[in-house]
Scaffold this active site. Structure first.
Site, mmCIF file in Angstrom:
data_model
loop_
_atom_site.group_PDB
_atom_site.id
_atom_site.type_symbol
_atom_site.label_atom_id
_atom_site.label_comp_id
_atom_site.label_asym_id
_atom_site.label_seq_id
_atom_site.Cartn_x
_atom_site.Cartn_y
_atom_site.Cartn_z
ATOM 1 N N LYS A 1 89.796 1.334 29.920
ATOM 2 C CA LYS A 1 88.408 0.944 29.642
ATOM 3 C C LYS A 1 87.427 2.094 29.827
ATOM 4 O O LYS A 1 86.330 2.067 29.276
ATOM 5 C CB LYS A 1 88.006 -0.240 30.531
ATOM 6 C CG LYS A 1 88.689 -1.524 30.133
ATOM 7 C CD LYS A 1 88.020 -2.731 30.726
ATOM 8 C CE LYS A 1 88.641 -3.998 30.187
ATOM 9 N NZ LYS A 1 88.179 -5.199 30.863
ATOM 10 N N LYS B 1 97.350 -4.883 23.654
ATOM 11 C CA LYS B 1 97.307 -6.319 23.948
ATOM 12 C C LYS B 1 96.066 -6.965 23.325
ATOM 13 O O LYS B 1 95.052 -6.290 23.091
ATOM 14 C CB LYS B 1 97.331 -6.555 25.461
ATOM 15 C CG LYS B 1 96.077 -6.171 26.184
ATOM 16 C CD LYS B 1 95.926 -6.955 27.480
ATOM 17 C CE LYS B 1 94.487 -6.839 27.957
ATOM 18 N NZ LYS B 1 93.969 -7.951 28.649
ATOM 19 N N LYS C 1 89.559 -9.385 24.532
ATOM 20 C CA LYS C 1 88.225 -9.792 24.071
ATOM 21 C C LYS C 1 87.413 -8.589 23.600
ATOM 22 O O LYS C 1 86.731 -8.645 22.596
ATOM 23 C CB LYS C 1 87.446 -10.443 25.222
ATOM 24 C CG LYS C 1 88.061 -11.711 25.752
ATOM 25 C CD LYS C 1 87.110 -12.323 26.789
ATOM 26 C CE LYS C 1 87.841 -13.105 27.845
ATOM 27 N NZ LYS C 1 88.322 -12.304 28.974
#
Ligand code: AQP
Length: 345
Positions: A126, A210, A213
């Site tokens: 991230k 994966k 969202k």
């Protein structure tokens, strides 16, 4: 790190199941098949005490819009209830309504090495290439340890991506006990164990990582059937299967993984044979999957339409009060063994 206090022994009560989910966007098939469906099974089984939490304080570790966050929290609460995480049978609450999560996270930070945090893959994923990376994103796993340890949870149903964080929570329990609890005393924390579903990693529609969202590679659980099908029909499958006559490899195909979660065993066997023997094309295989999704999701959609935030507000308040009663007791123990002030709780 080894420890000399007695660990891994759950307290003399039912197992306590705890898990959380971030209100960062629409609930997707990965969240459902990796975690939320297991939550419902736990709630329905009724054998263990269960607690589930919308972890909004985790969601603020990346840039966000406050108005959108509020709406996401409300939507996610309703989604979870529609999925069967029924507040009448479980403790369902919003993390920031129980401030002890944040307090414990700060205390646990004192026994968490920076080296461990810098090895966390979620932080690397991230944070990579971003102009601004918050300290909160770096310390996210400490807050997750606090979420779990605050309730002395013994079982944590999560998807595979969270297993590394859970290992850290186990390590943190050991470190804390080792540092602050005498050898002959009862440990404050117990080591929680991960519980994985049969499909702990659902890949995104692009096949590149994966389903997530924040990556825009999802199918929403409550998406209308036509857009659900539109997305599913274009989803990535076996890259070696270019023509109908090419035999497929179900073991590496995300669609087959989803069949394993959604379709009866006979259908899974049928899919396997028809794919490996090149009798079915990918669209036919996806159609069968779509039909099985529909069977499971139609009742969830119907329930979701009947829910409104006003109707569940009271239940959320009750959930937070129930959680807080446990949290306050844990914090008393924590403050005591750490030599902190005793008037705060
Ligand atoms: N693709 C997935 N396959 C299986 N399980 C998954 N989970 C998430 N994605 C998959 C599991 O869902 C639970 C809730 O996850 P979360 O929302 O708290 O955090 P996350 O893992 O970071 O989920 P996302 O969708 O990827 O959110 P963003 O993009 O905001 O970070 C967890 O148990 C998780 O393992």
């Amino acid at each position: 790190m080894t420890s000399d206090v007695i660990l891994d022994k759950p307290p003399a009560r039912l197992a306590r199941v705890f898990s959380g989910i971030q209100p960062t966007g629409e609930l997707h098939l990965g969240n459902y098949l990796g975690a939320v469906r297991t939550w419902r099974e736990q709630v329905e089984a009724g054998t263990d005490e269960t607690m589930f939490c919308v972890v909004d304080a985790h969601a603020i570790t990346v840039p966000y819009d406050p108005k959108e966050l509020r709406k996401n929290i409300d939507d996610l609460v309703l989604d979870l209830i529609a999925c069967g995480v029924d507040p009448e049978k479980t403790t369902l609450f919003v993390q920031s309504d129980v401030r002890e999560h944040m307090e414990l996270a700060w205390y646990l930070a004192s026994v968490t090495p920076m080296g461990d945090l810098s090895r966390m893959t979620q932080f690397k994923d991230k944070g990579e290439g971003k102009d601004f990376v918050s300290t909160g994103l770096f310390t996210y796993p400490v807050l997750m340890s606090a979420d779990i340890l605050l309730y002395k949870a013994t079982i944590v149903p999560v998807g595979e991506d969270q297993v590394q964080h859970l290992e850290l929570a186990r390590e943190t329990a050991r470190r804390f006990n080792h540092r602050f609890v005498g050898k002959k005393q009862k440990p404050v924390f117990f080591e929680p164990k991960a519980r994985l579903s049969a499909t702990p990693r659902i890949m995104g529609l692009d096949g590149e990582g994966k389903m997530s969202k924040s990556k825009g590679n999802t199918i929403g659980l409550f998406e209308a059937p036509d857009s659900f099908w539109k997305k599913l029909s274009k989803a990535y499958t076996d890259p070696q299967r270019l023509k109908l006559s090419d035999p497929g490899r179900p073991e590496i195909c995300n669609i087959f993984t989803m069949h394993k979660a959604m379709s009866p065993k006979e259908t899974q066997d049928e899919v396997y044979v028809n794919c490996t023997e090149a009798k079915w094309g990918c669209v036919a295989c996806k159609k069968v999957l779509f039909e099985n999704f529909e069977k499971e999701l139609i009742p969830l959609r119907t329930k979701r339409e009947q829910l409104s935030v006003d109707k569940v507000r009271q239940a959320m308040g009750d959930g937070a009060s129930k959680a807080r009663r446990i949290a306050v007791e844990t914090m008393k123990e924590v403050r005591e063994v750490m030599g902190l002030g005793s008037l705060g709780t």
